[in-house]
Design an enzyme around this catalytic site. Structure first.
Site, short mmCIF file in Angstrom:
data_model
loop_
_atom_site.label_atom_id
_atom_site.label_comp_id
_atom_site.label_asym_id
_atom_site.label_seq_id
_atom_site.Cartn_x
_atom_site.Cartn_y
_atom_site.Cartn_z
N HIS A 27 0.83 -1.21 0.00
CA HIS A 27 0.00 0.00 0.00
C HIS A 27 0.87 1.26 0.00
O HIS A 27 0.68 2.17 -0.82
CB HIS A 27 -0.91 -0.03 1.23
CG HIS A 27 -1.82 1.14 1.34
ND1 HIS A 27 -3.11 1.13 0.88
CD2 HIS A 27 -1.63 2.39 1.87
CE1 HIS A 27 -3.69 2.30 1.11
NE2 HIS A 27 -2.80 3.08 1.71
N GLU A 28 1.82 1.31 0.94
CA GLU A 28 2.66 2.51 1.05
C GLU A 28 3.61 2.64 -0.14
O GLU A 28 3.93 3.75 -0.56
CB GLU A 28 3.44 2.47 2.37
CG GLU A 28 2.57 2.48 3.61
CD GLU A 28 1.63 3.66 3.66
OE1 GLU A 28 1.97 4.74 3.12
OE2 GLU A 28 0.52 3.50 4.22
N HIS A 31 1.85 4.53 -2.81
CA HIS A 31 1.93 5.98 -2.58
C HIS A 31 3.31 6.51 -2.93
O HIS A 31 3.47 7.54 -3.61
CB HIS A 31 1.67 6.29 -1.10
CG HIS A 31 0.25 6.09 -0.66
ND1 HIS A 31 -0.82 6.47 -1.41
CD2 HIS A 31 -0.25 5.56 0.49
CE1 HIS A 31 -1.95 6.19 -0.76
NE2 HIS A 31 -1.63 5.62 0.39
#
Length: 597
Positions: A27-28, A31
Site C-alpha cells: 500500500h505505502e 503511494h
C-alpha cells in the site's frame, strides 16, 4: 507459560507480521512510487507507527520500520502543517491536484494488484478447486431426490438432457426451475434410467419478495404456491409460524421433518393426511390460528425409505442446524455428493496432526464404523460435542482409523478442539451468533482443475472482482442491518486469523493475505478523512473550486474524520476482546481474587 504456548504465540506473531507487513508495505509503496514519479520530495517511507526501530537514508529518503506494525505512511515535503513552506515545486501543495489524486489512489490500487497477483499465483500453482464426483453420497428423506427414488451411490449422468462431468455442473443445470419437469439420467449398478419430477407452476418466480429480519421466533414463510395446501389454509408470504400443533420446534430440519410426517395409515392400508394447527403472526403482527390440510405425496416405488409424505407447498426460513451446515446438500433436490474421506491438509499443532494423521491419509473407520464419505467424518466429529452445565460445550474422544499414504493402517483416540464460530446461516450473519463446532484440524483433499497462465490470469481477475463485490455488498449490508456488526473484527481478529491460516498451509495463508489486502484497498477508498478516499474528495473539491484547501484545513478535517471513526475502532477492539472471552476471563479472575474476602 509452557514452551508449546510460547512457540505457538511466536509463530502466530510471525504470521501476523508477514500478513500485515506485506499488505501495508505494498500500500505505502504505491503511494511512494507515484509520489516520486509526480516529482514530490519524499522525506520518509515508514512501515508502522511510533518509535523508529530501524532506519536508513537512501537517495534523500529515510526508510524506517516503527514499533507498532498497524499501518504505515509516506511523508512528503510540505505535508506537515508545522513545516515551513517555501513554495518549491516539489512540496506537496505545489503538486497539481490531479497528481495528488493519483498519489493517494495508488495505495489502495496496489492492494488490489497484490490481491490479484496472489490469486493468479495460487491458481497457477494449485489449480482451481472443484467437486469432480457425480456420485450421490446421501439423499434427504422427503426431498425431491427422495421423491424421484434416488439412492446413495447413484451416479448422475445428465440433468435436463445436459451431460454432466462434475458436481458443479449438476448444481448449475438443476437450478433451472423455469421448466415444467426436472429430469435426471441416473446410472445404478450398471443400469441407466431417467427419473423426472414435475416442477409446480410459479415455483421459480415468486410473486412476492420479503425482507428477512435478523431475529424471529419459529419460521418465516418466504413463498406460498397458489392453490397449495398452505395457501388454502390462509398462509401468506411474511407469516411467522410460531407453533405447529402446540409444538415450538428448533431448526429448519425439525420443522421440515414434522411438516412431512403428518399422515396416518388407514385400516385398508392407505394413508390419510392429518390437518395441522398453526399459531402464526401475520405481517402486521396480529396473532392467528390457522388449520392447514396438507396434500399427501407418494414417492417413486424404490424410494428409500418408502413412505408417504405430507406437503404444504410453501417455502420458509428459520434456524439452520449445524448438521445442515456440515452437509452440502443441493436445495430442493436434497442430495449431497459422495466425497472421498481423503485428507488434503492438516492443521499444524491440531489434534489430527498430534495423532499422526498426515496429508494423503484416508479415514476408513470412526468408532469402529466404516466410513466412505467425508460428510460422515464431519458429522461424527461434530457429534462428539456435549453441552455442560454452564452452557459451554466440550468434546469427547473419538476413535479414528486411517490408512497412511504408505498404506499402513493406524488408529488413535482423538479429542477434538471446541471452537465457537459464526457460520453461513441467516441468523448467524444477521445477529453474529456463534455456534460450537468440534474440529481435529483436517480438511478433505479437493479435486483440482489445472490452469495455464492465461487461465490463471482470467481466474485471478474473476476471484478479485467477486471478492470486491462481496466485500462492498457486505459493507452496505452492515449499514442496512442485513449483516450484524458483531461479525466485524479488528487487529486481534487479524492476528488470530493470521496464525490460524498460516498453520493450515501456504495456500490458505496467501488467500488470507489477498483477502486482507483487497479489504484494505476498499476501506481506504472510503470518502472520509483520514482515509485515502477522504483526501481524494479534498483534491476533487480543489479542482472544482480552483482554490486549494490549506494544509491546516485538511488537518482539521482529518481530525473530524478521526473523531468519527474512533467509536468504530473502539467497537472493533471490544468485539475482538469479547470474541476471545477477555471480559469473562477478567470477571472470573476478580471473582477468584475478591470473592474469597
Amino acid at each position: 507459560m509452557s514452551f508449546e504456548a510460547i512457540s505457538s504465540t511466536c509463530t502466530t506473531l510471525f504470521y501476523f507480521l508477514v500478513v500485515l507487513g506485506l499488505a501495508v508495505f505494498v500500500h505505502e509503496w504505491g503511494h511512494f512510487i507515484v509520489a516520486k514519479l509526480a516529482g514530490a520530495k519524499v522525506d520518509r517511507f515508514a512501515i508502522g507507527f511510533g518509535r523508529v526501530v530501524y532506519s536508513r537514508v537512501w537517495h534523500e529518503t529515510e526508510y524506517c520500520v516503527c514499533v507498532l506494525p498497524l499501518g504505515g505512511y509516506v511523508k512528503i515535503r510540505g505535508m506537515d502543517p508545522e513545516e515551513e513552506l517555501t513554495g518549491a515545486e516539489f512540496e506537496y501543495l505545489q503538486i497539481p491536484p490531479w497528481k495528488r489524486i493519483l498519489f493517494v489512489f495508488a495505495g489502495p490500487f496496489m492492494n488490489f494488484v497484490l490481491a490479484y497477483l496472489i490469486y493468479v499465483f495460487l491458481l497457477a500453482s494449485y489449480g482451481e478447486a472443484y467437486t469432480a464426483t457425480k456420485t450421490i453420497g446421501r439423499v434427504v428423506d422427503g426431498s425431491w431426490g427422495w421423491e424421484m427414488g434416488l439412492h446413495e451411490d447413484d451416479v448422475i449422468l445428465e440433468v435436463n438432457g445436459n451431460p454432466v462431468s462434475s458436481w458443479d455442473e449438476i448444481l448449475q443445470y438443476q437450478s433451472d426451475l423455469n421448466r415444467p419437469i426436472l429430469s435426471l439420467t441416473i446410472e445404478r449398478n450398471g443400469e441407466t434410467f431417467t427419473r423426472e419430477k414435475p416442477i409446480p407452476e410459479g415455483f421459480a418466480n415468486p410473486t412476492e419478495e420479503i425482507e428477512i429480519p435478523g431475529v424471529f421466533e419459529g419460521i418465516l414463510v418466504t413463498g406460498v404456491l397458489p392453490d397449495g395446501a398452505a395457501a388454502r389454509g390462509g398462509l401468506g408470504v411474511g407469516y411467522n409460524i410460531l407453533r405447529v400443533d402446540g409444538k415450538s420446534l428448533g431448526t429448519d430440519e425439525e420443522w421440515s421433518k414434522y411438516f412431512k410426517s403428518r399422515y396416518e395409515e388407514l385400516p385398508d392400508g392407505n394413508h390419510r393426511a392429518i390437518p395441522m394447527e398453526l399459531l402464526c403472526l401475520d405481517p402486521q403482527g396480529a396473532t392467528k390460528t390457522l388449520t392447514v390440510n396438507p396434500d399427501l405425496v407418494l414417492p417413486a416405488k424404490d424410494a428409500e425409505p418408502y413412505h408417504p409424505k405430507t406437503y404444504l407447498a410453501m417455502s420458509y426460513q428459520g434456524e439452520t442446524s449445524v448438521r445442515e451446515y456440515l452437509t452440502p446438500t443441493i436445495p430442493l433436490l436434497g442430495v449431497s455428493p459422495k466425497l472421498a474421506p481423503s485428507v488434503g491438509s492438516v492443521l499444524e499443532g491440531g489434534p489430527g496432526e498430534t495423532a499422526g494423521i498426515t496429508v494423503g491419509s484416508r479415514i476408513v473407520e470412526i468408532d469402529g464404523k466404516p466410513v466412505d464419505d467425508w460428510v460422515d467424518v464431519q458429522l461424527a466429529i461434530y457429534e462428539t460435542l456435549e453441552t455442560q452445565e454452564d452452557g459451554t460445550a466440550k468434546a469427547n474422544p473419538i476413535e479414528i482409523t486411517w490408512h497412511t499414504p504408505g498404506s499402513e493402517m493406524k488408529s488413535a483416540s482423538i479429542t477434538p478442539d471446541v471452537i465457537y464460530r459464526p457460520i453461513m446461516t441467516s441468523s448467524s450473519i444477521k445477529t453474529g451468533k456463534e455456534y460450537a463446532l468440534a474440529q481435529i484440524g483436517l480438511e478433505r483433499e479437493s479435486d483440482r482443475r489445472k490452469m495455464g497462465v492465461i487461465g490463471a490470469l482470467v481466474g485471478g481477475w474473476n476471484r478479485l472482482t467477486f471478492m470486491v463485490k462481496f466485500m462492498v455488498s457486505t459493507i452496505w449490508n452492515l449499514f442496512t442491518g442485513e449483516v450484524s456488526v458483531k461479525t466485524l473484527g479488528g487487529p486481534i481478529a487479524i492476528y488470530n486469523l493470521s496464525g490460524e491460516t498460516g498453520r493450515w498451509g501456504l495456500e490458505r495463508f496467501f488467500s488470507f493475505i489477498a483477502l486482507l489486502s483487497a479489504n484494505l484497498g476498499i476501506l481506504n477508498l472510503f470518502p472520509l478523512p483520514p482515509f485515502d478516499g477522504g483526501h481524494i474528495v479534498f483534491y476533487l473539491l480543489e479542482m472544482i473550486r480552483r482554490k486549494p484547501l490549506t494544509m491546516r484545513q485538511m488537518e482539521n478535517f482529518g481530525r473530524i474524520g478521526l473523531i468519527l471513526i474512533l467509536p468504530l475502532i473502539a467497537f472493533l477492539f471490544w468485539n475482538d476482546l469479547n470474541r476471545v472471552n477477555f471480559f469473562s476471563n477478567v470477571g472470573e479472575f476478580f471473582m477468584k481474587v475478591f470473592g474469597k474476602s
